[in-house]
Enzyme design. Structure first.
Site, PDB file in Angstrom:
ATOM      1  N   GLU A  90     -13.812  -0.604  -4.826  1.00  0.00           N
ATOM      2  CA  GLU A  90     -13.566   0.740  -4.294  1.00  0.00           C
ATOM      3  C   GLU A  90     -13.690   1.806  -5.366  1.00  0.00           C
ATOM      4  O   GLU A  90     -13.334   1.584  -6.519  1.00  0.00           O
ATOM      5  CB  GLU A  90     -12.142   0.818  -3.742  1.00  0.00           C
ATOM      6  CG  GLU A  90     -11.936  -0.083  -2.560  1.00  0.00           C
ATOM      7  CD  GLU A  90     -10.507  -0.007  -2.040  1.00  0.00           C
ATOM      8  OE1 GLU A  90     -10.114  -0.930  -1.328  1.00  0.00           O
ATOM      9  OE2 GLU A  90      -9.796   0.965  -2.358  1.00  0.00           O
ATOM     10  N   CYS A 104     -11.847   8.157  -9.189  1.00  0.00           N
ATOM     11  CA  CYS A 104     -10.962   7.018  -9.477  1.00  0.00           C
ATOM     12  C   CYS A 104     -11.809   5.765  -9.298  1.00  0.00           C
ATOM     13  O   CYS A 104     -12.337   5.522  -8.216  1.00  0.00           O
ATOM     14  CB  CYS A 104      -9.791   7.040  -8.493  1.00  0.00           C
ATOM     15  SG  CYS A 104      -8.724   5.593  -8.645  1.00  0.00           S
ATOM     16  N   CYS A 111      -7.820  -8.504  -8.777  1.00  0.00           N
ATOM     17  CA  CYS A 111      -6.993  -8.372  -9.977  1.00  0.00           C
ATOM     18  C   CYS A 111      -6.136  -9.624 -10.106  1.00  0.00           C
ATOM     19  O   CYS A 111      -5.663 -10.168  -9.113  1.00  0.00           O
ATOM     20  CB  CYS A 111      -6.102  -7.141  -9.896  1.00  0.00           C
ATOM     21  SG  CYS A 111      -5.113  -6.893 -11.397  1.00  0.00           S
ATOM     22  N   CYS A 115       0.764  -7.884  -8.938  1.00  0.00           N
ATOM     23  CA  CYS A 115       1.879  -6.965  -8.636  1.00  0.00           C
ATOM     24  C   CYS A 115       2.133  -7.004  -7.129  1.00  0.00           C
ATOM     25  O   CYS A 115       1.181  -6.900  -6.341  1.00  0.00           O
ATOM     26  CB  CYS A 115       1.542  -5.553  -9.094  1.00  0.00           C
ATOM     27  SG  CYS A 115       1.068  -5.514 -10.838  1.00  0.00           S
ATOM     28  N   CYS A 118       0.919  -4.210  -4.518  1.00  0.00           N
ATOM     29  CA  CYS A 118      -0.432  -3.669  -4.680  1.00  0.00           C
ATOM     30  C   CYS A 118      -1.434  -4.445  -3.819  1.00  0.00           C
ATOM     31  O   CYS A 118      -1.490  -5.684  -3.878  1.00  0.00           O
ATOM     32  CB  CYS A 118      -0.829  -3.751  -6.151  1.00  0.00           C
ATOM     33  SG  CYS A 118      -2.559  -3.409  -6.447  1.00  0.00           S
ATOM     34  N   CYS A 333      -4.952   2.008  -4.021  1.00  0.00           N
ATOM     35  CA  CYS A 333      -5.710   0.983  -4.701  1.00  0.00           C
ATOM     36  C   CYS A 333      -5.910  -0.264  -3.835  1.00  0.00           C
ATOM     37  O   CYS A 333      -4.953  -0.891  -3.407  1.00  0.00           O
ATOM     38  CB  CYS A 333      -4.891   0.683  -5.948  1.00  0.00           C
ATOM     39  SG  CYS A 333      -5.225  -0.787  -6.822  1.00  0.00           S
TER      40      CYS A 333
HETATM   41  N1  SAH Z   1      -4.177  -2.146 -13.002  1.00  0.00           N
HETATM   42  C1  SAH Z   1      -3.856  -0.866 -13.492  1.00  0.00           C
HETATM   43  C2  SAH Z   1      -4.668   0.245 -12.853  1.00  0.00           C
HETATM   44  C3  SAH Z   1      -4.942   0.162 -11.380  1.00  0.00           C
HETATM   45  S1  SAH Z   1      -3.558   0.395 -10.323  1.00  0.00           S
HETATM   46  C4  SAH Z   1      -2.371  -0.614 -13.360  1.00  0.00           C
HETATM   47  O1  SAH Z   1      -1.697  -1.373 -12.679  1.00  0.00           O
HETATM   48  O2  SAH Z   1      -1.901   0.338 -13.977  1.00  0.00           O
HETATM   49  C5  SAH Z   1      -3.217   2.146 -10.504  1.00  0.00           C
HETATM   50  C6  SAH Z   1      -1.788   2.532 -10.197  1.00  0.00           C
HETATM   51  O3  SAH Z   1      -1.515   2.377  -8.795  1.00  0.00           O
HETATM   52  C7  SAH Z   1      -0.762   1.682 -10.930  1.00  0.00           C
HETATM   53  O4  SAH Z   1       0.248   2.496 -11.463  1.00  0.00           O
HETATM   54  C8  SAH Z   1      -0.214   0.815  -9.818  1.00  0.00           C
HETATM   55  O5  SAH Z   1       1.065   0.333 -10.115  1.00  0.00           O
HETATM   56  C9  SAH Z   1      -0.254   1.776  -8.665  1.00  0.00           C
HETATM   57  N2  SAH Z   1      -0.171   1.161  -7.335  1.00  0.00           N
HETATM   58  C10 SAH Z   1      -0.680  -0.009  -6.921  1.00  0.00           C
HETATM   59  N3  SAH Z   1      -0.382  -0.226  -5.623  1.00  0.00           N
HETATM   60  C11 SAH Z   1       0.329   0.842  -5.214  1.00  0.00           C
HETATM   61  C12 SAH Z   1       0.939   1.197  -3.991  1.00  0.00           C
HETATM   62  N4  SAH Z   1       0.850   0.409  -2.932  1.00  0.00           N
HETATM   63  N5  SAH Z   1       1.594   2.377  -3.908  1.00  0.00           N
HETATM   64  C13 SAH Z   1       1.679   3.180  -5.002  1.00  0.00           C
HETATM   65  N6  SAH Z   1       1.132   2.903  -6.187  1.00  0.00           N
HETATM   66  C14 SAH Z   1       0.465   1.732  -6.300  1.00  0.00           C
HETATM   67 FE1  SF4 Z   2      -3.640  -5.251 -10.731  1.00  0.00          FE
HETATM   68 FE2  SF4 Z   2      -2.698  -3.797  -8.737  1.00  0.00          FE
HETATM   69 FE3  SF4 Z   2      -1.055  -4.702 -10.629  1.00  0.00          FE
HETATM   70 FE4  SF4 Z   2      -2.801  -2.755 -11.222  1.00  0.00          FE
HETATM   71  S1  SF4 Z   2      -1.105  -2.628  -9.763  1.00  0.00           S
HETATM   72  S2  SF4 Z   2      -2.346  -4.597 -12.413  1.00  0.00           S
HETATM   73  S3  SF4 Z   2      -4.525  -3.366  -9.899  1.00  0.00           S
HETATM   74  S4  SF4 Z   2      -2.207  -5.967  -9.188  1.00  0.00           S
END
Ligand code: SAH
Ligand code: SF4
Length: 348
Positions: A90, A104, A111, A115, A118, A333
């Protein structure tokens, strides 16, 4: 087919010399790609027809295919690209009122960091993107904006994937954003979940690029429950690396805080965060959670977030809440890909 976006100016000069072209031709092609930013070889009107024909049979300008796209009421434009091997990634373009045009972009297909909240983490890891695949996502938006007389001004690596888990390709792509697309280092942000050795390595790169670290929780046990990577590098190690970054670069660090109702938006949480960050040159970006299929959490209400920010002020920690853009189009994301796969529009 050769992808012209894979070529440096030197590579292009070597190729065209091999084809028997005069030296200045490579420079001309380069200017069409990166100064005038055209998307077709036919648009390169000062090249002889024979060269254009040969380029058309042997090269392409980019390999990303648009698999799906959505525009939001607020102007956010979200796109799903299909890579040559079928992987989906994306990229989002966010226009702001003040002339900023922010892309972005993704650094990996999927990934590995897992997390829990996410959408990308819920999919798992597919593969690394090449430097060109990372760069090309931004280049595509830059080319499209050029047709409207606009410039891509900012890039954030906050799409799918963990940029520091694909460090070399990410850094190569970032250098190309600066050199080939003319985007200032200060207008580029790399967001990491907290890979400590790479944060230190990045501090030593001497770049003016902004570093954002996804924190979301201020104690180890709680952070590990949301971000499994915290087991590998705990908060002590992470904060030591963040202090090193600030001392080494003289640059402020950004912390991201996905505000989840009842989970990390309470006064107690704000005090914990204030204690963790006090004295460090930093800023906290609070983003109310985008709900995802695999996680039950809900976004924190805005008034709770305002109280949270006021508590952080007592610790002299600055914080702002970032409005969620493109909320009507799953612009979180990894969310467009999950939404579309659920709809069955795209078969993997
Ligand atoms: N992997 C990197 C960058 C991509 S994610 C990272 O984790 O920083 C970019 C941001 O979106 C990160 O701060 C992540 O924690 C946040 N993010 C992911 N899923 C989300 C969600 N469902 N709601 C809000 N923020 C989210
Ligand atoms: Fe990976 Fe999503 Fe965690 Fe960023 S927030 S490190 S994209 S799993």
């Amino acid at each position: 087919m050769l992808n012209l976006y894979d070529f440096s100016l030197d590579d292009l000069t070597a190729l065209l010399t091999e084809w028997g072209e005069p030296k200045f031709r490579a420079k001309q092609v380069w200017e069409w790609l990166y100064d005038k930013r055209v998307s077709t070889l036919d648009a390169m009107t000062n090249l002889p027809q024979s060269l254009r024909d040969r380029l058309k049979t042997e090269t392409v300008i980019g390999t990303l295919q648009v698999a799906a796209e959505q525009s939001s009421k607020d102007g956010t434009h979200k796109r799903l690209y299909r890579l040559p091997d079928g992987q989906l990634i994306e990229a989002v373009l966010m226009p702001y009122d003040d002339d900023r045009r922010t892309a972005c972009i993704s650094s990996q297909a999927g990934c590995a960091m897992g997390c829990v909240f996410c959408a990308t983490g819920q999919m798992g890891f597919a593969r690394q993107l090449t430097a060109t695949e990372i760069f090309e996502q931004a280049a595509r938006f830059a080319v499209e904006l050029a047709t409207q007389g606009e410039r891509l001004s900012n890039v954030v690596l906050m799409g799918m994937g963990e940029p520091f888990h694909n460090y070399d390709a990410t850094l190569t792509a970032v250098r190309r954003l600066m050199n080939d697309l003319g985007i200032g280092a200060r207008h580029i942000t790399i967001s990491t979940v907290g890979l400590v050795p790479q944060i230190r390595r990045f501090a030593d790169e001497n770049l003016q690029v902004t570093l954002a670290v996804s924190l979301h929780k201020a104690t180890d046990e709680e952070r590990t429950a949301l971000l499994p990577v915290n087991k590998r590098w705990n908060l002590d190690e992470l904060m030591a690396a963040c202090h090193y970054y600030v001392e080494k670069t003289g640059r402020r660090i950004t912390f991201e805080w996905a505000a989840i109702a009842g989970e990390n938006d309470t006064a107690l949480e704000a005090h914990k965060l204030g204690n963790l960050l006090k004295g460090l040159m930093c800023h906290v970006n609070i983003i109310p959670l985008n709900p995802t299929g695999g996680y039950a959490g809900q976004p924190a209400p805005l008034d709770t977030v305002q109280d949270f920010i006021r508590i952080l002020e007592h610790y002299s920690v600055s914080a702002t809440v970032r409005v969620r853009r493109g909320i009507d189009i799953d612009a979180g994301c990894g969310q467009l890909k999950s939404a579309i796969i659920q709809l069955g529009d795209i078969k993997q």
